[in-house]
Design an enzyme around this catalytic site. Structure first.
Site, PDB file in Angstrom:
ATOM      1  N   CYS A  87       6.345 -18.724  32.953  1.00 16.38           N
ATOM      2  CA  CYS A  87       6.514 -20.152  33.903  1.00 16.38           C
ATOM      3  C   CYS A  87       5.360 -20.334  34.759  1.00 16.38           C
ATOM      4  CB  CYS A  87       7.660 -19.411  34.860  1.00 16.38           C
ATOM      5  SG  CYS A  87       7.331 -17.956  35.765  1.00 16.38           S
ATOM      6  N   ASP A 282      11.156 -26.901  38.176  1.00 16.28           N
ATOM      7  CA  ASP A 282      11.627 -25.630  37.713  1.00 16.28           C
ATOM      8  C   ASP A 282      11.204 -25.673  36.143  1.00 16.28           C
ATOM      9  OD1 ASP A 282      12.407 -23.022  37.490  1.00 16.28           O
ATOM     10  OD2 ASP A 282      14.442 -23.531  38.066  1.00 16.28           O
ATOM     11  N   HIS A 284      12.051 -22.973  34.555  1.00 10.61           N
ATOM     12  CA  HIS A 284      12.882 -22.001  33.873  1.00 10.61           C
ATOM     13  C   HIS A 284      14.052 -22.406  32.980  1.00 10.61           C
ATOM     14  CE1 HIS A 284      10.716 -20.040  37.329  1.00 10.61           C
ATOM     15  NE2 HIS A 284      11.049 -18.813  36.687  1.00 10.61           N
TER      16      HIS A 284
END
Length: 390
Positions: A87, A282, A284
Protein backbone atom coordinates in the site's frame (compact mmCIF):
# COMPACT_ATOMS: atom_id res chain seq x y z
CA UNK A 1 -6.67 -12.11 0.66
CA UNK A 2 -10.08 -10.93 -0.51
CA UNK A 3 -10.80 -7.24 -0.96
CA UNK A 4 -13.46 -7.37 1.78
CA UNK A 5 -10.97 -8.84 4.23
CA UNK A 6 -8.46 -6.14 3.32
CA UNK A 7 -11.10 -3.48 3.95
CA UNK A 8 -11.93 -4.94 7.37
CA UNK A 9 -8.23 -5.04 8.25
CA UNK A 10 -7.80 -1.42 7.18
CA UNK A 11 -10.82 -0.38 9.24
CA UNK A 12 -9.19 -1.90 12.30
CA UNK A 13 -5.98 0.03 11.65
CA UNK A 14 -7.21 3.39 10.35
CA UNK A 15 -10.62 3.22 11.98
CA UNK A 16 -13.97 2.70 10.27
CA UNK A 17 -14.18 4.27 6.82
CA UNK A 18 -15.80 7.67 6.82
CA UNK A 19 -17.34 8.55 3.48
CA UNK A 20 -18.91 11.62 1.95
CA UNK A 21 -18.21 15.24 2.85
CA UNK A 22 -17.83 16.03 6.58
CA UNK A 23 -19.25 19.56 6.35
CA UNK A 24 -21.60 21.26 3.90
CA UNK A 25 -20.41 24.76 4.83
CA UNK A 26 -16.63 24.66 5.21
CA UNK A 27 -14.32 25.18 2.24
CA UNK A 28 -12.41 22.24 0.77
CA UNK A 29 -8.84 22.34 -0.50
CA UNK A 30 -7.90 19.69 -3.05
CA UNK A 31 -4.25 19.77 -4.14
CA UNK A 32 -4.07 23.56 -4.24
CA UNK A 33 -7.59 24.24 -5.52
CA UNK A 34 -10.22 25.73 -3.19
CA UNK A 35 -13.89 24.75 -3.33
CA UNK A 36 -15.96 27.23 -1.33
CA UNK A 37 -19.31 25.72 -0.47
CA UNK A 38 -20.38 28.18 2.24
CA UNK A 39 -23.37 30.36 1.38
CA UNK A 40 -23.82 34.09 1.47
CA UNK A 41 -20.65 35.51 -0.09
CA UNK A 42 -21.71 35.53 -3.73
CA UNK A 43 -24.22 33.95 -6.05
CA UNK A 44 -21.57 31.51 -7.34
CA UNK A 45 -20.48 30.37 -3.89
CA UNK A 46 -24.09 30.06 -2.80
CA UNK A 47 -24.57 27.40 -5.45
CA UNK A 48 -23.18 24.67 -3.20
CA UNK A 49 -24.42 21.90 -5.46
CA UNK A 50 -22.46 23.21 -8.43
CA UNK A 51 -19.31 23.65 -6.36
CA UNK A 52 -19.59 20.17 -4.88
CA UNK A 53 -20.08 18.68 -8.35
CA UNK A 54 -16.89 20.42 -9.49
CA UNK A 55 -15.05 19.08 -6.45
CA UNK A 56 -16.25 15.55 -7.08
CA UNK A 57 -15.20 15.74 -10.73
CA UNK A 58 -11.76 16.98 -9.69
CA UNK A 59 -11.43 14.22 -7.08
CA UNK A 60 -12.55 11.48 -9.47
CA UNK A 61 -10.03 12.69 -12.09
CA UNK A 62 -7.10 12.02 -9.76
CA UNK A 63 -5.22 8.82 -10.54
CA UNK A 64 -5.93 5.89 -8.23
CA UNK A 65 -3.44 3.02 -8.01
CA UNK A 66 -4.36 0.05 -5.83
CA UNK A 67 -3.35 -3.47 -4.97
CA UNK A 68 -3.23 -5.63 -8.09
CA UNK A 69 -3.20 -9.37 -8.60
CA UNK A 70 -2.14 -11.47 -11.53
CA UNK A 71 0.98 -9.60 -12.59
CA UNK A 72 4.28 -11.17 -13.59
CA UNK A 73 6.49 -12.21 -10.64
CA UNK A 74 8.55 -9.47 -9.04
CA UNK A 75 12.23 -10.13 -9.69
CA UNK A 76 13.20 -13.66 -8.74
CA UNK A 77 10.36 -13.98 -6.21
CA UNK A 78 7.04 -15.75 -6.59
CA UNK A 79 4.96 -12.65 -5.77
CA UNK A 80 2.29 -12.00 -8.40
CA UNK A 81 0.28 -9.68 -6.16
CA UNK A 82 1.11 -6.95 -3.64
CA UNK A 83 -1.99 -7.51 -1.49
CA UNK A 84 -1.27 -6.93 2.19
CA UNK A 85 2.11 -5.23 1.85
CA UNK A 86 2.25 -2.84 -1.14
CA UNK A 87 0.00 0.00 0.00
CA UNK A 88 2.82 2.49 0.68
CA UNK A 89 4.35 1.71 -2.71
CA UNK A 90 0.96 2.24 -4.37
CA UNK A 91 0.47 5.50 -2.47
CA UNK A 92 3.84 6.67 -3.75
CA UNK A 93 2.87 5.69 -7.29
CA UNK A 94 -0.29 7.79 -6.99
CA UNK A 95 1.64 10.88 -5.90
CA UNK A 96 4.23 10.45 -8.64
CA UNK A 97 1.53 9.81 -11.27
CA UNK A 98 -0.28 12.95 -10.17
CA UNK A 99 2.90 14.98 -10.63
CA UNK A 100 3.24 13.64 -14.18
CA UNK A 101 -0.42 14.41 -14.85
CA UNK A 102 0.09 18.02 -13.73
CA UNK A 103 3.24 18.27 -15.84
CA UNK A 104 1.75 16.94 -19.06
CA UNK A 105 -1.92 17.88 -18.89
CA UNK A 106 -2.06 20.65 -16.27
CA UNK A 107 -3.88 21.04 -12.96
CA UNK A 108 -7.16 21.91 -14.69
CA UNK A 109 -7.36 18.60 -16.57
CA UNK A 110 -10.47 16.51 -15.90
CA UNK A 111 -11.33 13.04 -17.13
CA UNK A 112 -14.37 13.22 -19.40
CA UNK A 113 -16.31 10.01 -19.88
CA UNK A 114 -17.83 11.07 -23.21
CA UNK A 115 -14.58 12.01 -24.95
CA UNK A 116 -11.69 9.89 -26.34
CA UNK A 117 -8.84 9.34 -23.89
CA UNK A 118 -5.84 11.60 -24.41
CA UNK A 119 -2.61 9.95 -25.53
CA UNK A 120 -0.67 11.73 -22.77
CA UNK A 121 -3.07 10.35 -20.16
CA UNK A 122 -2.68 6.80 -21.44
CA UNK A 123 1.10 7.17 -21.56
CA UNK A 124 1.10 8.10 -17.87
CA UNK A 125 -0.99 5.08 -16.89
CA UNK A 126 1.23 2.83 -19.01
CA UNK A 127 4.26 3.96 -17.00
CA UNK A 128 2.65 2.52 -13.86
CA UNK A 129 1.68 -0.83 -15.32
CA UNK A 130 2.55 -3.93 -13.34
CA UNK A 131 5.55 -5.30 -15.23
CA UNK A 132 9.24 -4.58 -15.60
CA UNK A 133 8.50 -3.07 -19.01
CA UNK A 134 6.65 -0.19 -17.33
CA UNK A 135 9.13 2.43 -16.14
CA UNK A 136 7.50 3.20 -12.79
CA UNK A 137 6.00 -0.19 -11.99
CA UNK A 138 6.07 -1.68 -8.53
CA UNK A 139 8.64 -4.12 -9.94
CA UNK A 140 11.10 -1.37 -10.86
CA UNK A 141 10.43 0.66 -7.73
CA UNK A 142 11.33 -2.30 -5.52
CA UNK A 143 14.49 -2.94 -7.53
CA UNK A 144 15.54 0.72 -7.26
CA UNK A 145 14.81 0.79 -3.55
CA UNK A 146 16.60 -2.36 -2.42
CA UNK A 147 19.25 -0.35 -0.60
CA UNK A 148 16.46 1.39 1.35
CA UNK A 149 14.83 -1.83 2.47
CA UNK A 150 12.26 -2.31 -0.29
CA UNK A 151 11.48 -5.95 -0.95
CA UNK A 152 8.51 -7.87 -2.28
CA UNK A 153 6.32 -8.93 0.64
CA UNK A 154 7.63 -6.29 3.06
CA UNK A 155 5.94 -3.07 4.18
CA UNK A 156 8.09 0.09 4.22
CA UNK A 157 7.67 3.64 5.47
CA UNK A 158 7.41 6.92 3.56
CA UNK A 159 11.08 7.87 3.97
CA UNK A 160 12.27 4.71 2.19
CA UNK A 161 9.68 5.18 -0.54
CA UNK A 162 10.76 8.78 -1.16
CA UNK A 163 14.40 7.78 -1.47
CA UNK A 164 13.42 4.90 -3.75
CA UNK A 165 11.57 7.25 -6.09
CA UNK A 166 14.64 9.47 -6.21
CA UNK A 167 16.77 6.44 -7.10
CA UNK A 168 14.31 5.15 -9.72
CA UNK A 169 14.00 8.54 -11.42
CA UNK A 170 17.79 8.80 -11.56
CA UNK A 171 18.12 5.29 -12.99
CA UNK A 172 15.49 5.99 -15.65
CA UNK A 173 17.35 9.16 -16.61
CA UNK A 174 20.66 7.34 -16.91
CA UNK A 175 19.20 4.46 -18.91
CA UNK A 176 17.28 6.58 -21.42
CA UNK A 177 18.46 9.20 -23.88
CA UNK A 178 17.03 12.71 -23.51
CA UNK A 179 14.76 12.49 -26.56
CA UNK A 180 12.95 9.35 -25.37
CA UNK A 181 12.67 10.04 -21.65
CA UNK A 182 9.25 9.34 -20.19
CA UNK A 183 9.94 11.70 -17.29
CA UNK A 184 11.83 14.98 -17.65
CA UNK A 185 10.94 15.92 -14.09
CA UNK A 186 13.67 16.14 -11.46
CA UNK A 187 13.12 14.53 -8.06
CA UNK A 188 14.55 16.20 -4.97
CA UNK A 189 14.35 15.01 -1.36
CA UNK A 190 14.11 17.75 1.26
CA UNK A 191 15.99 16.55 4.33
CA UNK A 192 17.82 17.87 7.36
CA UNK A 193 21.37 17.52 8.57
CA UNK A 194 20.55 13.98 9.68
CA UNK A 195 19.13 13.08 6.24
CA UNK A 196 15.52 13.47 7.34
CA UNK A 197 15.17 10.12 9.08
CA UNK A 198 16.80 10.99 12.39
CA UNK A 199 14.64 13.95 13.38
CA UNK A 200 15.06 17.70 13.10
CA UNK A 201 13.17 20.01 10.75
CA UNK A 202 14.18 19.34 7.14
CA UNK A 203 15.82 22.19 5.25
CA UNK A 204 14.95 23.09 1.67
CA UNK A 205 18.23 24.42 0.25
CA UNK A 206 17.65 26.37 -2.96
CA UNK A 207 21.20 25.74 -4.18
CA UNK A 208 20.67 21.99 -3.80
CA UNK A 209 17.42 22.06 -5.79
CA UNK A 210 19.12 24.07 -8.54
CA UNK A 211 21.92 21.47 -8.64
CA UNK A 212 19.36 18.65 -8.85
CA UNK A 213 17.66 20.31 -11.83
CA UNK A 214 20.98 20.95 -13.55
CA UNK A 215 22.00 17.31 -13.15
CA UNK A 216 18.59 16.14 -14.35
CA UNK A 217 18.92 18.10 -17.59
CA UNK A 218 22.57 16.99 -17.96
CA UNK A 219 23.71 20.58 -18.00
CA UNK A 220 21.42 21.67 -20.83
CA UNK A 221 19.35 23.99 -18.67
CA UNK A 222 19.65 25.34 -15.15
CA UNK A 223 16.05 24.62 -14.34
CA UNK A 224 13.24 22.23 -15.18
CA UNK A 225 10.14 20.95 -13.44
CA UNK A 226 10.84 19.35 -10.09
CA UNK A 227 9.06 17.04 -7.67
CA UNK A 228 9.88 17.89 -4.05
CA UNK A 229 9.42 15.12 -1.48
CA UNK A 230 9.60 15.98 2.22
CA UNK A 231 9.77 12.97 4.61
CA UNK A 232 8.73 13.98 8.13
CA UNK A 233 8.41 12.55 11.61
CA UNK A 234 5.94 14.70 13.55
CA UNK A 235 5.65 12.96 16.88
CA UNK A 236 5.88 9.55 18.52
CA UNK A 237 2.63 7.56 18.38
CA UNK A 238 0.58 10.14 16.50
CA UNK A 239 0.99 13.54 14.88
CA UNK A 240 1.68 16.27 17.42
CA UNK A 241 -1.40 18.58 17.23
CA UNK A 242 0.80 21.67 16.85
CA UNK A 243 1.76 20.51 13.33
CA UNK A 244 -1.78 19.98 12.04
CA UNK A 245 -2.47 23.64 11.09
CA UNK A 246 0.68 23.65 8.98
CA UNK A 247 -0.21 20.32 7.35
CA UNK A 248 -3.61 21.73 6.43
CA UNK A 249 -2.01 24.91 5.06
CA UNK A 250 0.20 22.96 2.62
CA UNK A 251 -2.93 21.98 0.67
CA UNK A 252 -3.49 25.66 -0.14
CA UNK A 253 -0.18 25.77 -2.03
CA UNK A 254 -0.72 25.64 -5.83
CA UNK A 255 2.20 23.21 -5.88
CA UNK A 256 0.55 20.75 -3.45
CA UNK A 257 0.71 17.04 -4.21
CA UNK A 258 -0.71 15.94 -0.88
CA UNK A 259 0.58 13.57 1.78
CA UNK A 260 1.78 9.98 1.89
CA UNK A 261 0.45 8.90 5.24
CA UNK A 262 -1.79 6.64 7.26
CA UNK A 263 -0.85 4.08 9.89
CA UNK A 264 1.86 1.39 9.88
CA UNK A 265 0.66 -1.28 7.51
CA UNK A 266 -2.14 0.86 6.07
CA UNK A 267 -0.87 3.73 3.94
CA UNK A 268 -3.14 6.12 2.04
CA UNK A 269 -2.65 9.06 -0.32
CA UNK A 270 -4.19 12.17 1.25
CA UNK A 271 -5.20 14.62 -1.47
CA UNK A 272 -7.43 17.19 0.23
CA UNK A 273 -8.60 18.71 3.49
CA UNK A 274 -11.72 20.16 5.02
CA UNK A 275 -11.27 21.59 8.51
CA UNK A 276 -9.23 18.91 10.32
CA UNK A 277 -10.22 16.01 8.06
CA UNK A 278 -8.19 14.63 5.17
CA UNK A 279 -9.72 13.22 1.97
CA UNK A 280 -7.74 10.29 0.64
CA UNK A 281 -7.37 7.80 -2.17
CA UNK A 282 -7.25 4.27 -0.83
CA UNK A 283 -4.85 1.69 -2.36
CA UNK A 284 -6.34 -1.24 -0.43
CA UNK A 285 -8.96 -2.36 -2.94
CA UNK A 286 -7.75 -5.45 -4.80
CA UNK A 287 -8.08 -5.31 -8.59
CA UNK A 288 -7.00 -7.45 -11.50
CA UNK A 289 -4.07 -6.28 -13.61
CA UNK A 290 -5.05 -4.03 -16.51
CA UNK A 291 -2.88 -3.50 -19.58
CA UNK A 292 -2.93 0.14 -20.68
CA UNK A 293 -1.05 1.62 -23.63
CA UNK A 294 -1.44 4.71 -25.79
CA UNK A 295 -2.36 2.68 -28.87
CA UNK A 296 -5.52 1.28 -27.25
CA UNK A 297 -7.79 4.31 -26.96
CA UNK A 298 -10.86 2.30 -25.92
CA UNK A 299 -9.23 0.62 -22.91
CA UNK A 300 -11.24 0.69 -19.69
CA UNK A 301 -9.37 2.91 -17.20
CA UNK A 302 -12.13 3.07 -14.58
CA UNK A 303 -9.99 1.08 -12.13
CA UNK A 304 -7.56 4.01 -12.07
CA UNK A 305 -10.14 6.42 -10.65
CA UNK A 306 -12.35 6.63 -7.57
CA UNK A 307 -15.78 8.18 -7.07
CA UNK A 308 -16.04 7.39 -3.36
CA UNK A 309 -15.02 10.23 -1.05
CA UNK A 310 -13.27 8.91 2.04
CA UNK A 311 -11.79 10.99 4.83
CA UNK A 312 -9.79 10.50 8.01
CA UNK A 313 -9.11 12.82 10.99
CA UNK A 314 -5.64 14.26 10.49
CA UNK A 315 -4.89 13.82 14.19
CA UNK A 316 -5.15 10.04 13.76
CA UNK A 317 -2.34 9.84 11.20
CA UNK A 318 0.92 8.10 11.95
CA UNK A 319 3.59 10.78 12.57
CA UNK A 320 5.84 9.29 9.89
CA UNK A 321 4.62 10.77 6.61
CA UNK A 322 5.82 12.64 3.54
CA UNK A 323 4.70 15.78 1.75
CA UNK A 324 4.84 16.21 -2.03
CA UNK A 325 5.04 19.38 -4.13
CA UNK A 326 5.32 19.88 -7.89
CA UNK A 327 6.98 23.04 -9.23
CA UNK A 328 6.51 23.53 -12.97
CA UNK A 329 9.34 26.04 -13.48
CA UNK A 330 11.65 28.46 -11.68
CA UNK A 331 8.92 31.05 -11.11
CA UNK A 332 6.66 28.37 -9.63
CA UNK A 333 9.49 27.21 -7.37
CA UNK A 334 10.16 30.79 -6.22
CA UNK A 335 6.48 31.16 -5.38
CA UNK A 336 6.62 27.89 -3.44
CA UNK A 337 9.64 29.11 -1.44
CA UNK A 338 7.84 32.32 -0.49
CA UNK A 339 4.80 30.36 0.69
CA UNK A 340 6.91 27.79 2.55
CA UNK A 341 8.96 30.50 4.27
CA UNK A 342 5.82 32.27 5.44
CA UNK A 343 4.32 28.98 6.64
CA UNK A 344 7.45 28.28 8.70
CA UNK A 345 7.30 31.79 10.15
CA UNK A 346 3.65 31.33 11.15
CA UNK A 347 4.23 27.92 12.75
CA UNK A 348 4.77 29.14 16.33
CA UNK A 349 8.14 27.46 16.56
CA UNK A 350 7.07 24.15 15.01
CA UNK A 351 7.91 24.36 11.28
CA UNK A 352 7.39 21.38 9.03
CA UNK A 353 10.52 22.43 7.16
CA UNK A 354 12.50 25.60 6.55
CA UNK A 355 13.96 27.30 3.48
CA UNK A 356 17.49 28.57 2.94
CA UNK A 357 19.49 29.81 -0.03
CA UNK A 358 22.59 27.77 0.80
CA UNK A 359 23.97 25.56 3.55
CA UNK A 360 26.43 28.29 4.44
CA UNK A 361 23.58 30.67 5.22
CA UNK A 362 21.27 28.07 6.67
CA UNK A 363 23.19 25.84 9.02
CA UNK A 364 20.46 26.39 11.61
CA UNK A 365 17.54 26.29 9.18
CA UNK A 366 17.30 30.09 8.79
CA UNK A 367 15.48 31.22 5.65
CA UNK A 368 17.78 33.84 4.17
CA UNK A 369 16.98 33.55 0.50
CA UNK A 370 17.32 36.78 -1.43
CA UNK A 371 13.85 37.49 -2.75
CA UNK A 372 12.27 35.02 -0.35
CA UNK A 373 13.75 36.67 2.72
CA UNK A 374 12.80 40.09 1.46
CA UNK A 375 9.18 39.02 1.10
CA UNK A 376 8.83 37.40 4.49
CA UNK A 377 11.11 36.44 7.35
CA UNK A 378 10.98 33.60 9.78
CA UNK A 379 12.57 32.97 13.10
CA UNK A 380 15.96 31.30 13.04
CA UNK A 381 15.58 29.63 16.41
CA UNK A 382 16.12 25.92 16.63
CA UNK A 383 13.37 23.78 18.14
CA UNK A 384 14.76 20.29 18.09
CA UNK A 385 12.69 19.35 21.14
CA UNK A 386 9.59 19.58 18.91
CA UNK A 387 10.91 16.73 16.78
CA UNK A 388 11.15 13.12 17.76
CA UNK A 389 14.25 11.03 17.05
CA UNK A 390 13.73 7.60 15.57
Amino acid sequence: MASGAIRRFQDRVLGPSRTGIPSTTSEIWLLGVCYKISEGESSEEADAGRVLDAFRQDFSSLILITYRRGFEPIGDTSYTSDVGWGCMLRSGQMLFAQALLFQRLGRSWRKKESEPLEEEYLEILELFGDSEASGFSIHNLILAGESYGLAAGSWVGPYAVCRSWESLARKRREDTDVEHRACSMAVHIVSGSEDGERGGAPILCIEDVTKTCLENSEGETEWNSVLLLVPLVLGLDKVNPRYIPSLIATFTFPQSLGILGGKPGASTYIVGVQEDKGFYLDPHDVQQVVAVNKETKDVDTSSYHCNTLRYVPLESLDPSLALGFYCRDKDDFDDFCIRATKLAGDSNGAPLFTVTQSHRAGERGIAETGSVASSTEISGEEHEDDWQLL
